[in-house]
Design an enzyme around this catalytic site. Structure first.
Site, short mmCIF file in Angstrom:
data_model
loop_
_atom_site.label_atom_id
_atom_site.label_comp_id
_atom_site.label_asym_id
_atom_site.label_seq_id
_atom_site.Cartn_x
_atom_site.Cartn_y
_atom_site.Cartn_z
N ASP A 30 36.80 29.56 39.18
CA ASP A 30 35.39 29.04 38.62
C ASP A 30 34.31 29.29 39.00
O ASP A 30 34.75 29.78 39.93
CB ASP A 30 36.30 27.39 38.07
CG ASP A 30 35.05 27.01 36.46
OD1 ASP A 30 35.28 28.05 35.76
OD2 ASP A 30 34.31 26.60 36.85
N LYS A 87 42.76 21.98 34.91
CA LYS A 87 41.83 22.68 35.56
C LYS A 87 42.43 21.33 36.99
O LYS A 87 42.16 20.92 36.73
CB LYS A 87 40.08 22.16 34.94
CG LYS A 87 39.10 22.86 34.59
CD LYS A 87 39.34 23.82 35.06
CE LYS A 87 38.42 25.25 35.28
NZ LYS A 87 38.23 25.82 33.93
P1 NDP Z 1 30.08 31.71 39.42
O1 NDP Z 1 29.87 30.77 41.12
O2 NDP Z 1 30.40 33.19 40.29
O3 NDP Z 1 28.88 31.61 38.81
C1 NDP Z 1 27.54 30.62 38.49
C2 NDP Z 1 26.44 30.68 38.87
O4 NDP Z 1 25.90 29.97 37.69
C3 NDP Z 1 25.56 30.97 39.20
O5 NDP Z 1 24.41 31.70 39.29
C4 NDP Z 1 25.07 29.39 40.01
O6 NDP Z 1 24.02 29.38 39.75
C5 NDP Z 1 24.88 28.90 38.17
N1 NDP Z 1 24.88 27.62 38.32
C6 NDP Z 1 26.13 27.18 38.80
N2 NDP Z 1 26.17 25.69 38.66
C7 NDP Z 1 24.73 25.35 38.31
C8 NDP Z 1 23.88 24.89 37.72
N3 NDP Z 1 24.00 23.62 37.87
N4 NDP Z 1 22.25 25.14 37.59
C9 NDP Z 1 22.32 25.45 37.49
N5 NDP Z 1 22.51 26.97 36.84
C10 NDP Z 1 23.81 26.93 37.37
O7 NDP Z 1 30.64 31.27 38.47
P2 NDP Z 1 30.91 32.12 37.20
O8 NDP Z 1 29.79 32.90 36.60
O9 NDP Z 1 32.56 31.85 37.28
O10 NDP Z 1 31.10 30.73 36.08
C11 NDP Z 1 30.31 30.65 34.84
C12 NDP Z 1 30.40 30.19 33.65
O11 NDP Z 1 31.82 30.10 33.45
C13 NDP Z 1 31.11 28.14 34.54
O12 NDP Z 1 30.45 27.58 33.36
C14 NDP Z 1 31.68 28.62 34.23
O13 NDP Z 1 33.03 27.38 33.66
C15 NDP Z 1 32.70 29.74 32.82
N6 NDP Z 1 33.63 30.19 32.97
C16 NDP Z 1 34.34 31.40 34.18
C17 NDP Z 1 35.61 31.59 33.94
C18 NDP Z 1 35.75 32.75 35.07
O14 NDP Z 1 36.75 33.41 34.98
N7 NDP Z 1 35.00 33.42 36.17
C19 NDP Z 1 36.43 31.47 32.74
C20 NDP Z 1 35.34 31.06 31.77
C21 NDP Z 1 33.96 29.90 31.88
P3 NDP Z 1 23.63 28.97 41.99
O15 NDP Z 1 24.46 30.08 42.92
O16 NDP Z 1 22.47 28.77 42.32
O17 NDP Z 1 25.34 27.78 42.18
O1 2IT Z 2 37.29 28.70 32.23
C1 2IT Z 2 37.74 28.82 32.35
O2 2IT Z 2 39.04 29.72 30.99
C2 2IT Z 2 38.25 29.74 33.62
N1 2IT Z 2 37.55 29.74 34.71
C3 2IT Z 2 39.77 30.76 34.24
C4 2IT Z 2 40.66 29.95 34.17
C5 2IT Z 2 41.68 31.21 34.08
O3 2IT Z 2 42.58 30.59 34.46
O4 2IT Z 2 41.57 32.47 34.18
#
Ligand code: NDP
Ligand code: 2IT
Length: 450
Positions: free
Chosen positions: A171, A131
């Protein structure tokens, strides 16, 4: 070095970890969960103890920390810090996302990289765990500033990654736009068009379904858990937190499968839409968040629904909860509130979305709890499929990929059942950790000591 056997107790093992990695609470939390889950399995299989696997698996292979200097639109020069934690490559090249958020520290990336080892193992694909990211804050930045930051970040990162070495992806704060800037700079410096980054746009070697994969996969996993107890998503009321990539496609799939989504959130607060999110409303959220980079409060204003300033959505009555924002966003009070209100299933889109106390409560009350490393593995799984397509120079169809994603989520569920089944309850935390651990540990032992 002393081993967990010699030290006898988990708390002694943890004390040693916290001394070696002081102040990195999230990393300690992630390790504690795994160590507690695999303890009995290791006791029953002493060769893992003899090979001192636990101590070997909690130490990152390599950590890179670097300066990123970039210029804003007013010609001010800024310095941020870049990170890549290459945690473990026993079963495949390092693989895992990049997070851009002002709150991140080295401890954040250690926790996320550590979780990624087991998640990637569960996908059944050959990928190690890593990561990275930066404390850069994308909020309020212009498109040009984002571009210049991504290019500056890749100017250093490129020397540490490669299609068979380490393959980053998105992420929090890193989506399709950022990936394009990062990959553009990578191929420019390396003069090499390979699949070194996943989550690419379709016209640059990206995979269909990757954008949707984490959210869709999380709902497929929830559906597996529900089917196992004779339930279904159809007709269920679902609370979703966050409004980014994972939240949007979780909502899309829930709606497609006949469930009702009644909330979104961001770091400013929660919108509660009792009538349910429709396709049109979801398109509004996608445009708001992906193109206009606005605040979720606008949803409340547009559709005239309540906005709970500064609150998470867990007090809202629901059948299923999908934490999809960030780590530790769901605590013990929230868990109690959810269960009291009749929630029967939690599927974590966010990495380590629930606190240990909340997880303990879900276990105690026998509430279905899909831990993140199992439930949100669909994203990295389709990243693995993107890597395969890039290597072949070929693209699978949307239907093909969706079917593969479904099959992978089913296989992850089966692995959880295999190792997490206890009387009358499936412990998905234990199941996911033991299954993920076993494959990696067996590979480490087979390589010998080095
Ligand atoms: P995005 O940046 O697209 O969206 C993040 C969302 O979470 C936003 O709505 C943001 O609000 C909110 N957020 C982020 N930090 C905080 C915080 N400290 N407190 C409150 N709200 C928060 O990210 P993703 O949707 O990609 O990721 C969301 C989660 O999913 C994370 O935990 C990530 O690690 C996990 N994840 C993502 C993957 C992916 O493929 N993208 C794969 C597996 C897991 P704001 O805009 O106000 O910051
Ligand atoms: O937390 C996760 O699994 C991700 N943000 C996606 C990682 C990836 O390599 O697609």
């Amino acid at each position: 070095m002393t081993t967990i056997t010699e030290e006898k107790t988990i708390s002694k093992f943890m004390k040693k970890l916290t001394d070696r990695h002081p102040g990195e609470d999230e990393f300690h939390q992630a390790v504690q969960e795994v160590v507690e889950s695999v303890h009995d399995f290791i006791e029953a299989n002493p060769h893992y103890k003899e090979a001192n696997i636990l101590e070997r698996i909690i130490e990152p292979d390599r950590i890179v920390i670097f300066r990123v200097t970039w210029e804003d639109d007013d010609n001010n020069i800024h310095v941020n810090r870049g990170y890549r934690v290459q945690f473990n490559n026993a079963i495949g090249p390092y693989k895992g996302g990049l997070r851009f958020h002002p709150s991140v520290t080295l401890g954040t990336f250690k926790f996320l990289g550590f979780e990624q080892i087991f998640k990637n193992s569960l996908t059944t694909l050959p990928m190690g765990g890593a990561k990275g990211g930066s404390d850069f804050d994308p909020k309020g930045k212009s498109d040009r500033e984002i571009m210049r930051f991504c290019q500056a970040f890749m100017l250093e990162l490129h020397r540490h990654i490669g299609s068979n070495i380490d393959i980053p992806a998105g992420d929090i704060g890193v989506g399709g736009r950022e990936i394009a800037y990062l990959f553009g700079m990578y191929k420019k410096i390396q003069n090499n068009f390979t699949g070194t980054i996943t989550g690419k746009q379709l016209n640059m070697g990206g995979s269909l379904i990757r954008t949707e994969a984490t959210g869709y996969g999380c709902v497929y996993f929830a559906q597996e858990m529900l089917h196992h107890i004779g339930e279904d998503i159809r007709g269920k009321v679902c609370v979703v937190s966050g409004s980014g990539n994972v939240a949007q496609y979780t909502a899309e799939k829930v709606i497609e499968l006949g469930g009702k989504v009644i909330s979104f959130s961001d770091s400013s607060g929660t919108v509660y839409d009792e009538e349910g999110v429709t396709e049109e409303k979801l398109n509004f959220v996608k445009d708001l968040k992906n193109n206009r980079h606005g605040r979720i409060k606008e949803y409340a204003e547009k559709y005239n629904v309540p906005f709970y300033e500064g609150k998470t959505p867990w007090h809202i009555k629901c059948d299923i909860a999908f934490p999809s924002a960030t780590q530790n966003e769901l605590n013990l009070t929230d868990a109690k509130e959810l269960v009291k209100n009749g929630c029967i299933c939690i599927a974590e889109g966010s990495n380590m979305g629930s606190t240990p106390e909340a997880i303990h409560y879900f276990r105690e009350t026998k509430t279905l709890f899909g831990v993140s490393k199992a439930a949100n593995a669909g994203g990295v799984a389709v990243s693995g499929l993107e890597m395969a397509q890039n290597r072949m120079g070929y693209s699978w169809t949307r239907e093909d990929l969706d079917e593969r994603l479904k099959t992978i989520m089913k296989k992850i569920h089966q692995q959880c059942l295999e190792y997490g089944q206890s009387t009358g309850y499936v412990d998905y935390v234990k199941g996911a950790n033991v299954a993920g651990f076993k494959k990696v540990a067996d590979a480490i032992i087979a390589y010998g000591t080095h």
